[in-house]
Design an enzyme around this catalytic site. Structure first.
Site, PDB file in Angstrom:
ATOM      1  CG  HIS A  47       0.765  -5.828  -7.664  1.00  0.00           C
ATOM      2  ND1 HIS A  47       0.279  -4.940  -7.790  1.00  0.00           N
ATOM      3  CD2 HIS A  47       0.950  -6.533  -6.517  1.00  0.00           C
ATOM      4  CE1 HIS A  47      -1.085  -5.089  -7.611  1.00  0.00           C
ATOM      5  NE2 HIS A  47      -0.153  -6.482  -6.434  1.00  0.00           N
ATOM      6  CD  GLU A  48       3.355  -8.772  -4.552  1.00  0.00           C
ATOM      7  OE1 GLU A  48       3.210  -8.649  -3.034  1.00  0.00           O
ATOM      8  OE2 GLU A  48       2.468  -9.015  -5.372  1.00  0.00           O
ATOM      9  CG  HIS A  51      -0.045  -4.788  -1.971  1.00  0.00           C
ATOM     10  ND1 HIS A  51      -1.086  -4.409  -1.868  1.00  0.00           N
ATOM     11  CD2 HIS A  51      -0.178  -5.762  -2.966  1.00  0.00           C
ATOM     12  CE1 HIS A  51      -1.938  -4.940  -3.132  1.00  0.00           C
ATOM     13  NE2 HIS A  51      -1.250  -6.040  -3.439  1.00  0.00           N
ATOM     14  CD  GLU A 104      -4.292  -6.943  -5.179  1.00  0.00           C
ATOM     15  OE1 GLU A 104      -3.109  -7.060  -6.156  1.00  0.00           O
ATOM     16  OE2 GLU A 104      -4.087  -7.495  -3.908  1.00  0.00           O
TER      17      GLU A 104
END
Length: 208
Positions: A47-48, A51, A104
Site C-alpha cells: 500500500h505504501e 502511493h 487511498e
C-alpha cells in the site's frame, strides 16, 4: 532512475506506516497489533509503495500550489476575507478530502497487486483492515463512526467491500502457473526465515 526502496521500523505504540519521496517506507511497531505475519506486513508495504508508484505526493504538491494561488486571488478580489473564509472549508470538503480518499483506494488496489505479484497472499489485506475495523468498533462502544465524507481515508466497510471486488484478479495473479511459481518462492522465503533465525540465535548465544 528509480531509487531502491528502504524500509525503516520505528518503535512506537502508534499503528501507522507512511512513505516519503525517494522510496523511503517507515513502519511504526504499533501496526504489528494488526499485521501478524509476513503476508499481512507485505500488504501494508505494498500500500505504501503504491502511493509512490502512483505519484500521490506529487499530486498533493500540485494541489497545494493551486490552492495557494486561489486563496491569494480570493483575497485580491475580496479584501474583507469573506470569500477566503468560505473557500478553505469548501475546498477541503469538496476536493481535498475526496481526493485523499481516492488516493487511498488507488493505493489499496495497487498494493494488493504488488503483494500478489511478489507471492504474498493478497487476502492478508482484508485481514489487517478487518482487525482495525473491529478495534475501532470496540473503541466506539457500538457508536457510529464519523461520516466518511469528513475523513481523508475511506471507511473500513468501503475498503473491505472493494477488497472483495479486487480479490479475484489478485488471486489469479497469486495462483498463476498453477501456483507453482509462488509455491517455490514461498518455500525459499521459509528457508530464508529459518536461516535468519539461526543467525540471530547464534549472535545472541555469543553475547551471553
Amino acid at each position: 532512475i528509480t531509487s531502491p526502496y528502504t524500509y525503516t521500523v520505528i518503535r512506537s505504540p502508534d499503528a501507522n506506516a507512511f512513505v516519503l519521496p525517494g522510496n523511503h517506507v517507515f513502519v511504526l511497531t504499533g501496526l504489528f497489533k494488526y499485521a501478524h505475519n509476513e503476508d499481512e506486513l507485505a500488504s501494508v508495504l505494498g500500500h505504501e509503495m503504491a502511493h509512490n508508484l502512483a505519484r500521490h505526493a506529487g499530486e498533493r504538491i500540485s494541489d497545494s500550489i493551486l490552492m495557494t494561488i486561489l486563496t491569494r486571488l480570493a483575497l485580491i478580489f475580496d479584501p474583507s476575507g469573506i470569500l477566503f473564509a468560505l473557500l478553505i472549508p469548501a475546498e477541503t470538503l469538496l476536493y481535498s478530502l475526496p481526493h485523499g480518499r481516492e488516493h487511498e483506494v488507488e493505493a489499496d488496489r495497487i498494493g494488493i497487486i504488488l503483494a500478489s505479484e511478489a507471492c504474498y497472499d493478497p487476502r492478508a489485506s482484508k485481514r489487517v483492515f478487518s482487525r482495525m475495523k473491529e478495534d475501532v468498533d470496540i473503541g466506539n462502544g457500538g457508536n457510529a463512526a464519523p461520516p466518511e465524507f469528513l475523513s481523508t481515508h475511506p471507511g473500513y466497510d468501503t475498503r473491505l467491500t472493494l477488497f472483495d471486488q479486487w480479490m479475484p484478479n489478485a488471486l489469479e495473479r497469486f495462483n498463476k502457473d498453477g501456483g507453482n511459481k509462488c509455491l517455490a518462492i514461498r518455500e525459499e522465503m521459509k528457508r530464508a526465515r529459518r536461516f535468519a533465525a539461526e543467525m540471530h540465535d547464534g549472535k545472541e548465544g555469543r553475547r551471553r
